[in-house]
Design a protein around this motif. Structure first.
Motif, PDB file in Angstrom:
ATOM      1  N   LEU A   1     -58.590 -32.299  21.202  1.00 35.91           N
ATOM      2  CA  LEU A   1     -60.066 -31.905  21.597  1.00 35.91           C
ATOM      3  C   LEU A   1     -60.793 -33.082  21.905  1.00 35.91           C
ATOM      4  O   LEU A   1     -61.706 -33.110  22.952  1.00 35.91           O
ATOM      5  N   LEU A   2     -60.831 -34.120  21.035  1.00 30.56           N
ATOM      6  CA  LEU A   2     -61.438 -35.273  21.539  1.00 30.56           C
ATOM      7  C   LEU A   2     -60.952 -35.975  22.843  1.00 30.56           C
ATOM      8  O   LEU A   2     -61.867 -36.415  23.621  1.00 30.56           O
TER       9      LEU A   2
ATOM     10  N   CYS B   1     -61.865 -37.139  28.229  1.00 33.43           N
ATOM     11  CA  CYS B   1     -61.271 -37.196  29.928  1.00 33.43           C
ATOM     12  C   CYS B   1     -62.208 -36.584  30.539  1.00 33.43           C
ATOM     13  O   CYS B   1     -62.455 -36.958  31.959  1.00 33.43           O
ATOM     14  N   ALA B   2     -62.868 -35.335  30.281  1.00 32.48           N
ATOM     15  CA  ALA B   2     -63.782 -34.521  31.048  1.00 32.48           C
ATOM     16  C   ALA B   2     -64.994 -35.615  31.400  1.00 32.48           C
ATOM     17  O   ALA B   2     -65.528 -35.366  32.401  1.00 32.48           O
TER      18      ALA B   2
ATOM     19  N   GLY C   1     -65.125 -47.418  35.239  1.00 33.45           N
ATOM     20  CA  GLY C   1     -65.031 -47.088  34.012  1.00 33.45           C
ATOM     21  C   GLY C   1     -64.729 -45.622  33.878  1.00 33.45           C
ATOM     22  O   GLY C   1     -63.995 -45.502  32.720  1.00 33.45           O
ATOM     23  N   GLY C   2     -65.220 -44.783  34.426  1.00 29.44           N
ATOM     24  CA  GLY C   2     -64.853 -43.076  34.366  1.00 29.44           C
ATOM     25  C   GLY C   2     -63.216 -43.145  34.534  1.00 29.44           C
ATOM     26  O   GLY C   2     -62.766 -42.127  33.807  1.00 29.44           O
TER      27      GLY C   2
ATOM     28  N   ALA D   1     -57.660 -41.509  27.986  1.00 32.96           N
ATOM     29  CA  ALA D   1     -57.792 -40.649  26.887  1.00 32.96           C
ATOM     30  C   ALA D   1     -56.692 -39.861  26.471  1.00 32.96           C
ATOM     31  O   ALA D   1     -56.293 -39.671  25.274  1.00 32.96           O
ATOM     32  N   PRO D   2     -55.755 -39.346  27.738  1.00 37.45           N
ATOM     33  CA  PRO D   2     -54.834 -38.319  27.144  1.00 37.45           C
ATOM     34  C   PRO D   2     -53.636 -39.541  26.762  1.00 37.45           C
ATOM     35  O   PRO D   2     -52.812 -39.278  25.940  1.00 37.45           O
ATOM     36  N   VAL D   3     -53.667 -40.581  27.199  1.00 42.00           N
ATOM     37  CA  VAL D   3     -52.542 -41.624  26.940  1.00 42.00           C
ATOM     38  C   VAL D   3     -52.682 -41.884  25.562  1.00 42.00           C
ATOM     39  O   VAL D   3     -51.801 -42.212  24.572  1.00 42.00           O
TER      40      VAL D   3
END
Length: 457
Positions: free
Chosen positions: A54-55, A60-61, A77-78, A85-87
């Motif tokens: 979830l984090l 990622c969002a 940065g985004g 995040a997923p990595v």
């Protein structure tokens, strides 16, 4: 007049209730299995899998929002956050030996969703397989755009094939602007008893309106780029030649036609962010680049446009984007992809309102989906869109227009007579949204207890 694949009397599914109940029970069991796999064997480590997932989704969002809504260092940065995040979640699972548990949980959840949607699809109403028998047209007139769909008209030899079947072909000149509706009216004046289009959905809508005006059947030839209307009619999108079979062995369906400020549409009308992007001349040649360059101004900058709408009796305020569809899609995700509308003859409009103004709201949308406060999903017979300007950019079936406010959208139920081949692939049943209350009732309730109908938030 019969309705056929997109409507008509809803028939029962003999034996479908039993298989739907079995699938519903399997979905519930695998959902419980997913929880057991994550929580009981590993305890707190199982909760770590859920929390990390979830984090990662939230991060990622947030990264995607920064990438779209800002420029410069914040955009960079985004992008890094959205990728990292997923990595990072995958690395966390690998380093702590959690990936087998995570994989097992994901597998159980995938099986749960597949079984749930199959159960709900089988338990729902079925559509009759045929439309009404239709006589062979004697003087069909077909308008073809040679540029549409990267040259499908020439690639599939549609002109020669149509003329061999006795059709008059009107070939558009891509280098000169053409009043397609005027060409269609001239064809009717010359005695055409059917109008058809090989081109995009915007051209389809213009000629369909003339067909309705003169109560003539309309032929859709899937020679556009995405062919959403053809897909929902059950036509072959990969081989437009098969659409011509309707001229010799066809049947007729009655479907709805959308209307926006007096102009017809077959798929969607967009207001707000997407319409603003489409209106820029650079969009046609560089869609992604144009959208990225404009998004910061349209989302949080000086170019922010807010829309208000009255959806039947419901008020929507300060929306960033509104999308109105000719009959509702199954879920909001279906509108931008290759999603389908289950029916084209319900006589209602689908309405999607979006209001996401911060990274927090973007994260809420990513986690909660259709239940997010930033997303409104409705159906209506009439939608009135207003803004603080006298004119609004509007994208009608992908065509960029400007319309005076207020802009009113309505449905014309069963207005369009569509001639389709008797032998066609058919529109596969759309995957329904997962309604857990209905699913549990289907799995363990009394036969016939489940309610029918489409739910709109």
């Amino acid at each position: 007049m019969g309705r056929g694949d997109t409507g008509g009397t809803r028939a029962a599914d003999p034996g479908g209730g039993t298989s739907a109940r079995v699938l519903a029970r399997l979905a519930v069991l695998t959902a419980i299995g997913a929880v057991l796999v994550l929580v009981f064997p590993l305890g707190q480590r199982g909760l770590l899998v859920i929390g990390a997932g979830l984090l990662g989704l939230v991060a990622c969002a947030v990264g995607v929002w920064w990438f779209l809504a800002y420029r410069g260092v914040v955009r960079l940065g985004g992008a890094l956050v959205a990728i990292a995040a997923p990595v990072g979640v995958v690395l966390l699972f690998a380093q702590n030996g959690l990936w087998p548990t995570a994989a097992a949980g994901l597998l159980c959840w995938a099986v749960t969703l597949a079984c749930a949607r199959a159960a709900l699809r089988r338990s729902g109403p079925k559509r009759p397989k045929r439309g009404a028998a239709a006589p062979r047209p004697r003087r069909p007139a077909l308008i073809m755009n040679p540029k549409s769909g990267d040259g499908k008209v020439e690639r599939f030899g549609l002109v020669e094939r149509a003329e061999a079947l006795g059709a008059r072909v009107i070939l558009l000149d891509p280098s000169a602007p053409t009043d397609v509706a005027a060409l269609a009216r001239e064809a009717v004046a010359d005695g055409a008893d059917l109008l058809g289009v090989a081109g995009g959905d915007g051209t389809q809508a213009l000629v369909a309106a003339v067909a309705v005006e003169h109560d003539l059947p309309f032929l859709v030839i899937s020679a556009g780029t995405r062919n959403h209307f053809a897909m929902d009619l059950g036509l072959d999108r990969t081989d437009p030649v098969r659409c011509l079979d309707a001229l010799t062995d066809g049947e007729e369906l009655r479907v709805d036609l959308g209307d926006v400020a007096g102009r017809s549409f077959v798929n969607t009308v967009s207001f707000g962010v997407y319409a603003d992007v489409v209106h820029h001349p650079e969009y046609r040649d560089d869609k992604a680049g144009t959208a990225l360059s404009l998004m910061p101004d349209l989302l949080v900058g000086e170019g922010v446009r807010r829309l208000d709408a009255r959806v039947d009796g419901v008020e929507l305020s300060s929306q960033q984007a509104l999308l109105i569809s000719n009959n509702p899609y199954v879920s909001p995700d279906d509108i931008t992809g290759d999603g389908r509308r289950p029916r084209l003859d319900d006589g209602v409009l689908g309405v999607l309102g979006i209001r996401v103004e911060s990274a927090v709201q973007a994260a809420d949308l990513a986690v909660r989906g259709a239940q997010s406060t930033g997303l409104t999903v409705l159906s209506a017979h009439r939608v009135e869109v207003t803004s603080d300007t006298d004119e609004l950019p509007v994208a009608v079936d992908g065509e960029a227009l400007c319309m005076s406010t207020p802009v009113v959208c309505t449905s014309r139920p069963g207005a369009l007579r569509v001639l389709v081949p008797r032998d066609r692939p058919g529109a596969s049943a759309a995957a329904p949204p997962v309604d857990w209350r209905r699913l549990v009732d289907l799995a363990f309730g009394r036969p016939g207890k489940t309610s029918e109908g489409r739910h709109h938030d």
